[in-house]
Scaffold this motif. Sequence first.
Motif, short mmCIF file in Angstrom:
data_model
loop_
_atom_site.label_atom_id
_atom_site.label_comp_id
_atom_site.label_asym_id
_atom_site.label_seq_id
_atom_site.Cartn_x
_atom_site.Cartn_y
_atom_site.Cartn_z
N GLU A 47 5.81 -8.27 60.97
CA GLU A 47 6.05 -9.37 60.59
C GLU A 47 7.76 -9.58 60.27
N LEU A 48 8.21 -8.37 59.58
CA LEU A 48 9.54 -8.46 59.61
C LEU A 48 10.41 -8.40 60.84
N LEU A 49 9.96 -7.59 61.76
CA LEU A 49 10.53 -7.51 63.22
C LEU A 49 10.64 -9.01 63.83
N SER A 50 9.47 -9.54 63.80
CA SER A 50 9.22 -10.91 64.33
C SER A 50 10.30 -11.93 63.52
N LEU A 51 10.16 -11.77 62.37
CA LEU A 51 11.09 -12.73 61.34
C LEU A 51 12.81 -12.48 61.90
N PHE A 52 12.97 -11.16 61.99
CA PHE A 52 14.33 -10.74 62.52
C PHE A 52 14.55 -11.62 63.83
N MET A 53 13.79 -11.08 64.77
CA MET A 53 14.16 -11.84 66.14
C MET A 53 14.19 -13.27 65.88
N ASP A 54 13.33 -14.11 65.20
CA ASP A 54 13.28 -15.44 64.88
C ASP A 54 14.82 -15.50 64.41
N ASP A 55 15.26 -15.07 63.53
CA ASP A 55 16.58 -15.41 63.07
C ASP A 55 17.70 -14.81 63.74
N SER A 56 17.49 -14.04 64.65
CA SER A 56 18.63 -13.60 65.54
C SER A 56 18.72 -14.87 66.90
N LEU A 57 17.49 -15.36 67.28
CA LEU A 57 17.48 -16.22 68.07
C LEU A 57 17.96 -17.54 67.63
N LYS A 58 17.62 -17.80 66.40
CA LYS A 58 18.12 -19.14 65.86
C LYS A 58 19.71 -19.19 65.35
#
Length: 791
Positions: free
Chosen positions: A424-435
Amino acid sequence: MSFANKRPGGRILPVRRLTPQVDPQKQFDKLAAAIGQIYNHNVSQLSYEELFRIGYGLVQSKNGSLAYDGVKGVLETHLSDCVHRDVLVHMDAVRSNPSAVTNDALLSSVRHLWSEHVTAMLVIKDVLMYVDKVYVKNANLVPVYEMGMCVFRDKVLLAAQKRLITQVVKAALAQISGERRGAHVDRSVLRGIVDMLVELQDTGQTRTVYETMMQPQLLAESRLFYCDAAKTRLADHSTAAYVRAAQADIDAEMDRAHAYLVPSTGTLLRNVLLDELIDKHASDIINIPNAGLVQLLDHRDTEALHTLYNLYAPMHPTLLILQTNIHSHVLELGQKFAVSLAPLSSSTMQSDEQEGPREKDKSAQVLGVAAKTAMALRWVQDILNLYDAYDEIICVSFSECQSMRQSIHDAFIEVINANSRAPELLSLFMDDSLKNGLKRKGEQEIDHLLERSVLMFRFLQNKDAFEHYYKLHLAKRLLLGRSLSDDAEHSLVSKLKVECGSQFTLKLEGMFKDMQLSSDLAYGFKESGAADADFDLSLSVLTPTYWPALAPPMSEEAKLEMQSVEPPPGVLRTSVEAFTQYYLHHRSGRRLAWQYNMGNADIKLQFGTRTYELNVSTYQMFILTLFADIDDLSLTTTEIQQQTRIPIEALTRQLQSLACAKYKILSKTPVSREVGANDRFAFNNNFKSAQYRIRIPVVAAKASVETEKEKSESMAAIGLERQYVVEAAIVRIMKTRKQMVHEQLVTETIKQLSARFLPTPKLIKEAIGRLIDREYLQRSPDDPRLYNYLA
């Protein structure tokens, strides 16, 4: 006498030459005198041809032994005289007063005698070439030159119970020991002594005198010297200073071996140093308190780490110790990072469990969600930063050693998978990076960020859990238009496809395809003229199988409640109905299910004399539309719900965002954070803001770490998906094998699914039971552990 019948082809022999009789002893005396002249460097006064003829004549007259043994006797006499005259006096001086000066004098005298003897023997060997070629070969003796070397060994080095060779070796070792301690020595003398001992064979003619007399003592003394050095350094050196000193010692020994020893000795000396300085103290060296391996790693001392690796790598046990300590340190750092995530486990349920009457408490909870999200992102960033640091150490300090890389990778795998929230945290990090994280970054920086994110994904064991969260976050980015770079989005999906195959990214690619088709549909709808020119409608037509995260399992009652939502009468409802007709006309056999909970709108509202542009959710737009045409209208929560048919839970969040948050677009009576069924809402004409464009966020709508309740729901959905995946894998295996025993089937299933997640034997056993019930498999009547595939 007639020769008429002589046989043809006969050979006429030459007339035998009658040589005058000469005294062999006189001839040899000439040869012996010539040898004396050779030693006295008077070769120019001799006739090489005459001396060669003397040797030739002695062999021809069957006096080869006189020449060979006589020369040997002359050499023995000459060398014995030289030893007593030039060498023994220095040996006695060394024995009575050993010092660097007396040692050098002894070694120089022996080296000079050896040099003179070798030079003379080269000439003597050429003079007696015929003796070597005929007599020595027939008598099976050693050649003249080798005989001269044996004479030097026996009459010089091994004479008088080997006293001289013992003293020479002792003096040479003393000079080497002095050089180790910083004294200056004449390396050319030592080179000459070593060359002498290397060329001379021992009495058994199997090994050199150097190998039997000097090398063993050199290695033994070196071992004692560096054993003491290691103990002294461990007491007052840091790890960096210790390994630098050890490397300097090895370099010095290699230089010494190159200058005046032999290559094989250099290798043996290196092994001795590695054994005494490194192998016997491998753990102590890297665990020096406050100055050990941990400090080198924390301070990124790549130079010292490179030296340390070069010393530990040649020996497998020491390399294993180094790998184990680095592995443990990475785990310790990972545990420290995990401690920072403790608040996530202790307080993620606050928003679900705590209901306070005061707005201050609720604001604190909202801030807590943002803080916990930042904390989660920081955990991923810390892991990636740590990996970058160790990757640099592997490349610069560990020479790209694959075993070191694998050990460090194993440590990171343990660290990452020890955190149950890692997917979950890795997906959240990717989400924040791409946004947000790609702002002001170059192409190389973006690619590096994506590569590192995919690397962390590679370390995950529960990749299916990551897929669950990533699909949810990707869906929100695409639908809300929050992604900063379409190229980065596609690049990341391509990298995930390389890691896990096309099946893993099938739905992700389907999402991008839907967005492209939606864009084409919106353009066609606008060009058809059916769209309202005063109302800009942007839609996304989604395939349900590609967007499962947006259609979570729900009861039939909840589905009916969601489908009953419809826009208020007006331009919005008209536009929705027009697009529905357009779509069904061009896509026969399809059905549209509108998801108003996922949309957003830009609207202009006038408050008194000022106008603002608000970015709101579709539900918020529905609510505000109710207040558009009637002044001083007030509605209760129940009335709003009846007119919009928005589910009550979602409606409560929307009203809180409009009336209880930072921007109070609606006024609420009574004033409180909670929304009750009879609370009344009215349009707030007194609203003011310094900003023209205002975004109204929905309470709890921001991407954040899941609460414990949400996490339980996600894990339930993931568990259900795993059941299907395990069953499909078992069917594929049995369809190929037709028959397998239980243990083999479990092992093969784990092997096939390990790329996505690690199924437990219990999960596989339950899946086998369900497949037996559905008649995909059958137990063998003869062996209950054996399964048969039913076509």
